[in-house]
Design an enzyme around this catalytic site. Structure first.
Site, PDB file in Angstrom:
ATOM      1  CG  ASP A  63      -7.185   3.501  -0.850  1.00  0.00           C
ATOM      2  OD1 ASP A  63      -7.877   2.473  -0.830  1.00  0.00           O
ATOM      3  OD2 ASP A  63      -7.074   4.236   0.148  1.00  0.00           O
ATOM      4  CE  LYS A  94      -4.487   0.986   0.260  1.00  0.00           C
ATOM      5  NZ  LYS A  94      -5.640   0.192  -0.165  1.00  0.00           N
TER       6      LYS A  94
END
Ligand code: NAD
Length: 440
Positions: A170, A130
């Protein structure tokens, strides 16, 4: 054991001891601590070896970068960015990039760990990673965002790539952000590399169905859960917190299934109408005014009240830690379908399970996004183009199978849905780690 087996499926066996350790209120809201608690529960269920537990609960690689960015007024601002690779035993790292003022390293570490378990629960051959940048994207112009994104891409370039680590969108990043990263990477290596990111625009190798994938996957899982809980999705009442990519698309797709969307919200607040809100009208209104608040035909509701309103399905689709010790006793939904990552804290999870509320955990419920990202990567690597029917048939198959893997683990280990999904995922990653062995 016989009494436990008779408990209704999709809820926690009543009277089972708490599996959550005693933690301080501060720890209760630390996403990485939460991710580790969730992992520890699964490791305990699987009776994993202590050494293996240490390997799997720790991120493999953490990169922190400074991003000097020229702002439109000529001044230079230095943002901080992160890329965390949690585990790559099963394949390249995979995970989105978040732009938000509240990004922290612990948040990115947690999101990377959840990606490891997410890719494993749907059994796609990726690890977990991430990224995030501490910035305020709502106060930045498009050209400022482009310069910051390209600088970030060049700084993380040594650790990303189609075989290494593949970013995706995201919160507050989108297909345009991915196009800038793909272009920067391609310029630096001297040839076009579509497979370095997913969630790209279709014109440069994005997959049909990717934009809707997270919500579509959630709907497939909700449909299965409704069958088990004997709830008719037709006419079921739905409240959705967060009206962005995941939330707004979930509203539209659930309305297509004749569910009744009775509340929606974004950062500015929410709107409600017990007779139903048309998601298309809400999307159009938000496009014009920047928020759903004030849309005609619905009255105002706060984000807090939305979470505790009476409904069949509650979809948290914004950020972490919205269902906590403070409000878990007041939640009235029958199913909580976690479109967001990490919306429910471990203690809240236990309260919901005790109260018979089914939590469809993030690592399963929102895994449609990464699943279609995998399809996008396969198409890029192989030079294939699938139509949206092909994408959705494959997505449904994977989501339904993953849901039933979770159900089977619930029955086998007598644990609630999150611990069951985690045990499936952790078991797969543990097996891959063990068979590869420890280097050197
Ligand atoms: P997005 O930026 O498109 O939308 C986020 C939405 O949440 C916006 O409408 C924003 O107004 C709202 N929001 C933000 N803070 C809020 C708050 N405090 N209260 C109420 N609403 C708030 O982001 P997204 O891509 O839809 O992601 C939302 C969640 O879903 C995140 O947790 C993300 O990690 C998760 N998720 C997204 C995907 C995907 O493919 N987009 C995949 C898996 C998981």
């Amino acid at each position: 054991m016989a009494t436990v087996a008779k408990q209704p499926v999709l809820t926690r066996p009543t009277g089972a001891p708490s599996m959550v350790p005693r933690i301080t209120p501060r720890e209760e809201l630390n996403p990485f601590r939460i991710a580790q608690i969730q992992f520890d529960i699964a490791a305990e269920v699987l009776k994993l070896d202590p050494g293996l537990r240490q390997v799997l609960r720790t991120p493999k690689r953490i990169l922190e970068v400074s991003l000097p960015t020229k702002m439109d007024n000529g001044q230079v601002k230095v943002m901080t960015g992160f890329r965390v690779q949690h585990n790559i035993s099963r394949g390249p790292g995979k995970g989105g990039i978040r732009y938000h003022p509240n990004v922290t390293l612990d948040e990115v570490k947690a999101l990377a760990a959840w990606m490891t378990w997410k890719t494993a629960v749907v059994n796609v051959p990726f690890g977990g990673a991430k990224g995030g940048i501490i910035c305020d994207p709502k106060r930045m112009s498009k050209s400022e965002l482009e310069r910051m994104t390209r600088r970030f891409a060049s700084e993380i370039l040594p650790v990303i790539g189609p075989d290494q680590d593949i970013p995706a969108p995201d919160v507050y990043t989108d297909s345009q952000t991915m196009a800038w990263i793909m272009d920067t990477y391609s310029m630096m290596v001297g040839h076009t590399v579509p497979g370095v990111v997913t969630g790209k625009p279709i014109s440069i190798g994005g997959s049909l169905g990717r934009a809707e994938a997270t919500a579509q996957g959630l709907v497939y899982v909700v449909e299965e859960a409704c069958k088990v809980k004997k709830i008719s999705l037709r006419g079921a009442t739905v409240a959705i917190q967060g009206f962005g990519n995941a939330g707004a698309t979930a509203a539209r797709l659930l309305a297509d299934k004749k569910a009744k969307i009775i509340a929606l919200s974004d950062t500015r607040g929410g709107v409600t109408n017990s007779r139903g809100i048309d998601p298309i009208k809400a999307i159009r209104y938000k496009e014009r005014s920047g928020t759903v608040v004030g849309m005609p035909g619905a009255s105002r509701i706060s984000n807090d009240d939305l979470l505790t309103m009476k409904c069949d399905i509650l979809v948290p689709a914004a950020l972490e830690n919205v269902i906590t010790l403070q409000n878990a006793e007041a939640i009235k939904a029958r199913i909580v379908a976690e479109a967001a990552n990490g919306p429910t804290t471990p203690h809240a999870d236990e309260i919901l399970a005790r109260r018979g509320i089914t939590v469809l955990p993030d690592i399963l419920a929102n895994a449609g996004g990464v699943t279609v990202s995998y399809f996008e990567w396969v198409q890029n690597q192989e030079g294939l183009l699938w139509d949206s029917d092909e994408v959705n048939v494959r997505l449904q198959k994977i989501m339904v199978r993953a849901f039933h893997d979770m159900l089977e683990a619930m029955r086998k280990h007598h644990v609630p849905p999150r611990a069951a999904a985690m045990s499936v995922a952790v078991g797969r990653v543990a097996e891959a780690t063990l068979v590869r062995g420890l280097f050197p």
